[in-house]
Design a protein around this motif. Sequence first.
Motif, PDB file in Angstrom:
ATOM      1  N   GLN A 110       0.828  -1.053   0.050  1.00 40.93           N
ATOM      2  CA  GLN A 110      -0.082  -0.068   0.026  1.00 40.93           C
ATOM      3  C   GLN A 110       0.849   1.246   0.162  1.00 40.93           C
ATOM      4  O   GLN A 110       0.562   2.273  -0.888  1.00 40.93           O
ATOM      5  N   SER A 111       1.942   1.278   0.901  1.00 41.29           N
ATOM      6  CA  SER A 111       2.609   2.378   0.977  1.00 41.29           C
ATOM      7  C   SER A 111       3.760   2.755  -0.115  1.00 41.29           C
ATOM      8  O   SER A 111       4.155   1.517  -0.951  1.00 41.29           O
ATOM      9  N   ILE A 112       4.564   3.760  -0.349  1.00 38.26           N
ATOM     10  CA  ILE A 112       5.616   3.846  -1.306  1.00 38.26           C
ATOM     11  C   ILE A 112       6.610   2.851  -1.068  1.00 38.26           C
ATOM     12  O   ILE A 112       7.376   2.352  -1.856  1.00 38.26           O
ATOM     13  N   ASP A 113       6.847   2.915   0.096  1.00 40.00           N
ATOM     14  CA  ASP A 113       8.023   1.955   0.561  1.00 40.00           C
ATOM     15  C   ASP A 113       7.888   0.325   0.430  1.00 40.00           C
ATOM     16  O   ASP A 113       8.547  -0.218  -0.180  1.00 40.00           O
ATOM     17  N   GLU A 114       6.426   0.079   0.732  1.00 39.79           N
ATOM     18  CA  GLU A 114       6.232  -1.248   0.361  1.00 39.79           C
ATOM     19  C   GLU A 114       6.135  -1.518  -1.098  1.00 39.79           C
ATOM     20  O   GLU A 114       6.689  -2.612  -1.629  1.00 39.79           O
ATOM     21  N   ARG A 115       5.682  -0.750  -1.865  1.00 42.14           N
ATOM     22  CA  ARG A 115       5.778  -0.837  -3.369  1.00 42.14           C
ATOM     23  C   ARG A 115       7.028  -0.898  -3.915  1.00 42.14           C
ATOM     24  O   ARG A 115       7.363  -1.762  -4.990  1.00 42.14           O
ATOM     25  N   LEU A 116       8.016   0.011  -3.194  1.00 43.19           N
ATOM     26  CA  LEU A 116       9.465   0.066  -3.823  1.00 43.19           C
ATOM     27  C   LEU A 116      10.091  -1.477  -3.581  1.00 43.19           C
ATOM     28  O   LEU A 116      10.676  -2.041  -4.446  1.00 43.19           O
ATOM     29  N   TYR A 117       9.775  -1.965  -2.291  1.00 41.42           N
ATOM     30  CA  TYR A 117      10.263  -3.377  -2.044  1.00 41.42           C
ATOM     31  C   TYR A 117       9.626  -4.502  -2.941  1.00 41.42           C
ATOM     32  O   TYR A 117      10.366  -5.250  -3.304  1.00 41.42           O
ATOM     33  N   ALA A 118       8.065  -4.404  -2.991  1.00 41.94           N
ATOM     34  CA  ALA A 118       7.740  -5.375  -3.904  1.00 41.94           C
ATOM     35  C   ALA A 118       8.183  -5.302  -5.305  1.00 41.94           C
ATOM     36  O   ALA A 118       8.425  -6.385  -5.949  1.00 41.94           O
ATOM     37  N   GLN A 130       5.134  -7.144 -13.308  1.00 37.26           N
ATOM     38  CA  GLN A 130       4.501  -6.912 -12.006  1.00 37.26           C
ATOM     39  C   GLN A 130       5.418  -5.587 -11.353  1.00 37.26           C
ATOM     40  O   GLN A 130       4.700  -4.690 -10.771  1.00 37.26           O
ATOM     41  N   ALA A 131       6.689  -5.762 -11.592  1.00 38.69           N
ATOM     42  CA  ALA A 131       7.582  -4.556 -10.989  1.00 38.69           C
ATOM     43  C   ALA A 131       7.124  -3.260 -11.742  1.00 38.69           C
ATOM     44  O   ALA A 131       7.008  -2.431 -11.023  1.00 38.69           O
ATOM     45  N   ILE A 132       6.748  -3.396 -13.016  1.00 35.44           N
ATOM     46  CA  ILE A 132       6.632  -2.028 -13.379  1.00 35.44           C
ATOM     47  C   ILE A 132       5.069  -1.529 -12.876  1.00 35.44           C
ATOM     48  O   ILE A 132       4.904  -0.348 -12.593  1.00 35.44           O
ATOM     49  N   ALA A 133       4.066  -2.590 -12.590  1.00 42.06           N
ATOM     50  CA  ALA A 133       2.912  -2.115 -12.248  1.00 42.06           C
ATOM     51  C   ALA A 133       3.074  -1.547 -10.745  1.00 42.06           C
ATOM     52  O   ALA A 133       2.438  -0.374 -10.344  1.00 42.06           O
ATOM     53  N   HIS A 134       4.032  -1.897  -9.981  1.00 37.46           N
ATOM     54  CA  HIS A 134       4.044  -1.296  -8.624  1.00 37.46           C
ATOM     55  C   HIS A 134       4.682   0.159  -8.707  1.00 37.46           C
ATOM     56  O   HIS A 134       4.468   0.855  -8.101  1.00 37.46           O
ATOM     57  N   LEU A 135       5.907   0.412  -9.808  1.00 36.99           N
ATOM     58  CA  LEU A 135       6.501   1.430  -9.880  1.00 36.99           C
ATOM     59  C   LEU A 135       5.597   2.428 -10.373  1.00 36.99           C
ATOM     60  O   LEU A 135       5.926   3.648  -9.980  1.00 36.99           O
ATOM     61  N   ARG A 136       4.929   2.036 -11.413  1.00 40.36           N
ATOM     62  CA  ARG A 136       3.794   2.917 -11.873  1.00 40.36           C
ATOM     63  C   ARG A 136       2.960   3.613 -10.762  1.00 40.36           C
ATOM     64  O   ARG A 136       2.749   4.852 -10.800  1.00 40.36           O
ATOM     65  N   LEU A 137       2.496   2.938  -9.682  1.00 41.24           N
ATOM     66  CA  LEU A 137       1.773   3.531  -8.884  1.00 41.24           C
ATOM     67  C   LEU A 137       2.581   4.608  -7.819  1.00 41.24           C
ATOM     68  O   LEU A 137       1.956   5.460  -7.417  1.00 41.24           O
ATOM     69  N   VAL A 138       4.020   4.051  -7.695  1.00 39.92           N
ATOM     70  CA  VAL A 138       4.610   5.068  -6.885  1.00 39.92           C
ATOM     71  C   VAL A 138       4.733   6.279  -7.581  1.00 39.92           C
ATOM     72  O   VAL A 138       4.849   7.356  -7.037  1.00 39.92           O
ATOM     73  N   ARG A 139       5.082   6.036  -9.092  1.00 39.97           N
ATOM     74  CA  ARG A 139       5.431   7.500  -9.884  1.00 39.97           C
ATOM     75  C   ARG A 139       4.240   8.076  -9.918  1.00 39.97           C
ATOM     76  O   ARG A 139       4.401   9.467  -9.716  1.00 39.97           O
ATOM     77  N   VAL A 154      15.397   0.037 -15.376  1.00 40.71           N
ATOM     78  CA  VAL A 154      15.784  -1.193 -15.101  1.00 40.71           C
ATOM     79  C   VAL A 154      14.753  -2.221 -15.921  1.00 40.71           C
ATOM     80  O   VAL A 154      15.232  -3.025 -16.276  1.00 40.71           O
ATOM     81  N   ALA A 155      13.584  -2.216 -15.101  1.00 43.79           N
ATOM     82  CA  ALA A 155      12.541  -3.274 -15.645  1.00 43.79           C
ATOM     83  C   ALA A 155      12.488  -3.106 -17.011  1.00 43.79           C
ATOM     84  O   ALA A 155      12.467  -4.103 -17.867  1.00 43.79           O
ATOM     85  N   HIS A 156      12.432  -1.868 -17.822  1.00 45.66           N
ATOM     86  CA  HIS A 156      12.310  -1.902 -19.086  1.00 45.66           C
ATOM     87  C   HIS A 156      13.439  -2.279 -20.068  1.00 45.66           C
ATOM     88  O   HIS A 156      13.152  -3.143 -20.945  1.00 45.66           O
ATOM     89  N   ALA A 157      14.542  -2.011 -19.312  1.00 46.82           N
ATOM     90  CA  ALA A 157      15.854  -2.463 -20.016  1.00 46.82           C
ATOM     91  C   ALA A 157      15.869  -4.131 -19.959  1.00 46.82           C
ATOM     92  O   ALA A 157      16.287  -4.751 -20.824  1.00 46.82           O
ATOM     93  N   GLN A 158      15.296  -4.584 -18.950  1.00 45.60           N
ATOM     94  CA  GLN A 158      15.471  -6.319 -19.069  1.00 45.60           C
ATOM     95  C   GLN A 158      14.313  -6.648 -20.071  1.00 45.60           C
ATOM     96  O   GLN A 158      14.675  -8.091 -20.286  1.00 45.60           O
ATOM     97  N   ARG A 159      13.493  -5.837 -20.088  1.00 49.02           N
ATOM     98  CA  ARG A 159      12.523  -6.367 -21.259  1.00 49.02           C
ATOM     99  C   ARG A 159      12.836  -5.887 -22.626  1.00 49.02           C
ATOM    100  O   ARG A 159      12.060  -6.035 -23.516  1.00 49.02           O
ATOM    101  N   ASP A 160      14.089  -5.383 -22.676  1.00 47.56           N
ATOM    102  CA  ASP A 160      14.485  -4.913 -24.056  1.00 47.56           C
ATOM    103  C   ASP A 160      13.677  -3.761 -24.607  1.00 47.56           C
ATOM    104  O   ASP A 160      13.561  -3.659 -25.869  1.00 47.56           O
ATOM    105  N   GLU A 161      13.088  -3.012 -23.731  1.00 52.61           N
ATOM    106  CA  GLU A 161      12.328  -1.900 -24.203  1.00 52.61           C
ATOM    107  C   GLU A 161      13.480  -0.711 -24.241  1.00 52.61           C
ATOM    108  O   GLU A 161      12.951   0.035 -23.083  1.00 52.61           O
ATOM    109  N   HIS A 162      14.035  -0.614 -25.200  1.00 51.52           N
ATOM    110  CA  HIS A 162      15.143   0.605 -24.863  1.00 51.52           C
ATOM    111  C   HIS A 162      14.824   1.916 -24.851  1.00 51.52           C
ATOM    112  O   HIS A 162      15.154   2.577 -24.014  1.00 51.52           O
ATOM    113  N   ALA A 163      13.760   2.387 -25.620  1.00 51.91           N
ATOM    114  CA  ALA A 163      13.109   3.690 -25.671  1.00 51.91           C
ATOM    115  C   ALA A 163      12.865   4.039 -24.437  1.00 51.91           C
ATOM    116  O   ALA A 163      12.923   5.049 -23.584  1.00 51.91           O
TER     117      ALA A 163
END
Length: 222
Positions: A110-118, A130-139, A154-163
């Motif tokens: 629920q909190s920002i810290d919890e989402r960053l940890y997740a 799943q990581a991108i979903a949590h991070l977008r909520l933080v953003r 980092v998450a987008h780089a690992q998915r080869d989404e360079h832009a």
Amino acid sequence: MAKQRRPAPRSTKARAHPPSARTAREAEAAEPPPPPPPAPAPPRRSTYFEAVAVYERGLEALQRHAYQQAASLLESVLRQYPEEKELHERVRLYLNVCQRQGAQRETAPQSIDERLYAATLAINGGQYDQAIAHLRLVRDEDPDNDHAIYMLAVAHAQRDEHAEAVAHLERAIVLNPENRALARNDPDLEPLRDDEAFRAAVDAPPGFRSDRRRSVKTRSAR
């Protein structure tokens, strides 16, 4: 003197006789009778169609991710139509899905810290969606959180989404210039090493180091 011919030896083998009519009848009598035709399927109970209608409503709710409503409808099939045993197995299968998904929602960060940890756990586990979903909520809650935006890179780089990765990295560097040095040696950004936009983002702009040293000297002079 003429030689006498010896009589030809008689064969001792018994001649094969064709089966008698009595033997054929006995063989036919020994064969098992053909199996009876299968019994016709019993007619469907009227309650079956009612149960199926409730079951399908439960599946529709499940597809909408309305897990509580879906569980309530599926449980009503078990409770109100106990005679529909063949439907119960499928109902229990989807009930388990509802329970698992409901438990995950109850324990969602629920909190920002919890989402960053997740998000960190998800990236380490290779679950980048799943990581991108949590991070977008933080953003969305904290648009200037450079840590979340860097992790999005980092998450987008690992998915080869360079832009997308480079765009988030540039934003993270603007918010916190220390992310530039971090990105240079970050193995999680390895897929971007040959990307010109990435190299431009991590290269220090002219005068960056000298300005930083000058600011340090100014503070020490005071």
